[in-house]
Write an enzyme that holds these catalytic residues in place. Sequence first.
Site, short mmCIF file in Angstrom:
data_model
loop_
_atom_site.label_atom_id
_atom_site.label_comp_id
_atom_site.label_asym_id
_atom_site.label_seq_id
_atom_site.Cartn_x
_atom_site.Cartn_y
_atom_site.Cartn_z
N ARG A 1 3.00 -28.97 -7.46
CA ARG A 1 3.03 -29.46 -8.84
C ARG A 1 1.71 -30.10 -9.27
NH1 ARG A 1 8.49 -32.64 -7.85
NH2 ARG A 1 7.37 -32.83 -5.88
N ALA B 1 -3.81 -7.53 -4.42
CA ALA B 1 -3.16 -6.23 -4.20
C ALA B 1 -3.76 -5.21 -5.15
CB ALA B 1 -1.67 -6.34 -4.44
N GLY B 2 -4.25 -4.10 -4.61
CA GLY B 2 -4.85 -3.07 -5.44
C GLY B 2 -3.91 -1.91 -5.66
N HIS B 3 -3.90 -1.39 -6.88
CA HIS B 3 -3.15 -0.18 -7.22
C HIS B 3 -4.15 0.90 -7.62
CE1 HIS B 3 0.49 -2.43 -6.98
NE2 HIS B 3 0.31 -3.10 -8.11
N LYS C 1 2.82 2.22 -5.10
CA LYS C 1 3.68 1.82 -6.22
C LYS C 1 3.04 2.13 -7.57
CE LYS C 1 3.71 -2.42 -4.70
NZ LYS C 1 3.02 -2.19 -3.42
N GLY C 2 1.71 1.92 -7.63
CA GLY C 2 1.02 2.08 -8.90
C GLY C 2 1.18 3.45 -9.50
N GLN D 1 2.23 -6.29 -3.62
CA GLN D 1 2.60 -6.37 -2.21
C GLN D 1 3.94 -5.66 -1.96
OE1 GLN D 1 1.69 -9.69 -3.65
NE2 GLN D 1 -0.40 -9.19 -3.24
N ASP E 1 0.82 -1.22 0.00
CA ASP E 1 0.00 0.00 0.00
C ASP E 1 0.85 1.27 0.00
OD1 ASP E 1 -2.40 -1.58 0.26
OD2 ASP E 1 -1.87 -1.85 2.36
#
Length: 426
Positions: free
Chosen positions: A142, A39-41, A16-17, A224, A13
């Site tokens: 796997r 993760a929201g931007h 970054k976006g 994140q 948070d």
Amino acid sequence: MPATIVVGTQWGDEGKGRFVDLFSKEMSMVVRYQGGHNAGHTIVADGESFALQLIPSGILYPHITPVIGNGVVVDPKVMLAEIEMLESRGVDCSKLRLSGNAHLIFPYHQTLDRMTERWLGRNKLGTTKRGIGPAYADKASRVGIRVQDLYDEKIFLEKLRIVLRETSAVLAKVYNQLPVDEDEILEAYLGTYRDAIAPYVTDTVNLVHEALEADQHVLFEGAQATFLDLDHGTYPYVTSSNPVAGGATVGAGIGPRHIDRVVGVGKAYLTRVGSGPFPTELFDDLGDRIVDVGHEYGVNTKRRRRPGWFDAVMMRHAMRLNSLSELAITKLDVLDDFDTIKVCVAYELDGERIERMPDNQSVIHKCTPIYEELPGWKTDVSASTEPHHLPANARSYIEFLAEQCGVPISLLGVGPSRDQYVQLAS
């Protein structure tokens, strides 16, 4: 072959976006290399706010090729809804590309996520319950199903039935849930999602290397942040992938020699969502002020973030883990009205001063912060566009952070819009 990584340096948070969006002006490609839609931007462009979860932040520029790399776990329902939202608002998504090697999230992953959190009770991890962890667990075991498997029905059915045999038993016998409905999954994933996402699916490793070999600028975007990293974060209160800069090489399929710039993004204070240690956490009116002024609620979950003072001990460790070339500090404007501002410069444990991040989680829980106090600036900085526009105390605060963290600060966010920033000499 110039490549840049933008990485969060705290607990997410950090904003970054908005810096990915800013750097995208000079890029040809933006690659998301890990995480999922947990993760929201948020990007504010021309007065409009765009909340992105899965699609790379560079999507708002028509010259950018946005790429979802092999290290991402993808819920195709979310991806298609995000594309629909963007296109309804005039954003062209035709250049978006999705790795065929990315792993898929299924409804049973989300059910397992919810049940596991409930089962843990007071020891819950604070996940977003979006199925991210269980999808990565299947990948590591796997038995995961990849995007490319949608286009070979025989393989898809074979893999699905293998994983459902165990998953349905666990849901029924451990969590008292109904078994997974195979027909519903087939109808959605083979009947709807397969054709809808087909235009975007490609070999993204080759795509990224073609861009690098053509000397195009490529930006790698993590979700994140450093202290939510599976290996280097405050385990177990972490995500299930590697947001650190090194994760870009695995999650996008490039070697470290391609990287020539690593930009760490951090807030002028600190927040985290969910459980886990937080030495500088504030439980008083000052913390409430930070939450209210900074609108500190999750983009996706709307959960209230836990606030605290800037932690230079953490940032020094993040600098080392990511080989940061520079820092971008966001939300300086949130501190405009504070009389004094604290910065944690070290920890204290049993009377001993600790200046490096402890590697033992029990020690972190017991640490108390040692603070330096700095005078506030009591001035609105949101209109600042040049360093000399900033009040002296704000400049002193940023200089102090750079000195404490051991890395130059090159950018300051002074408001939510894409043009509300100050460029500093790095």
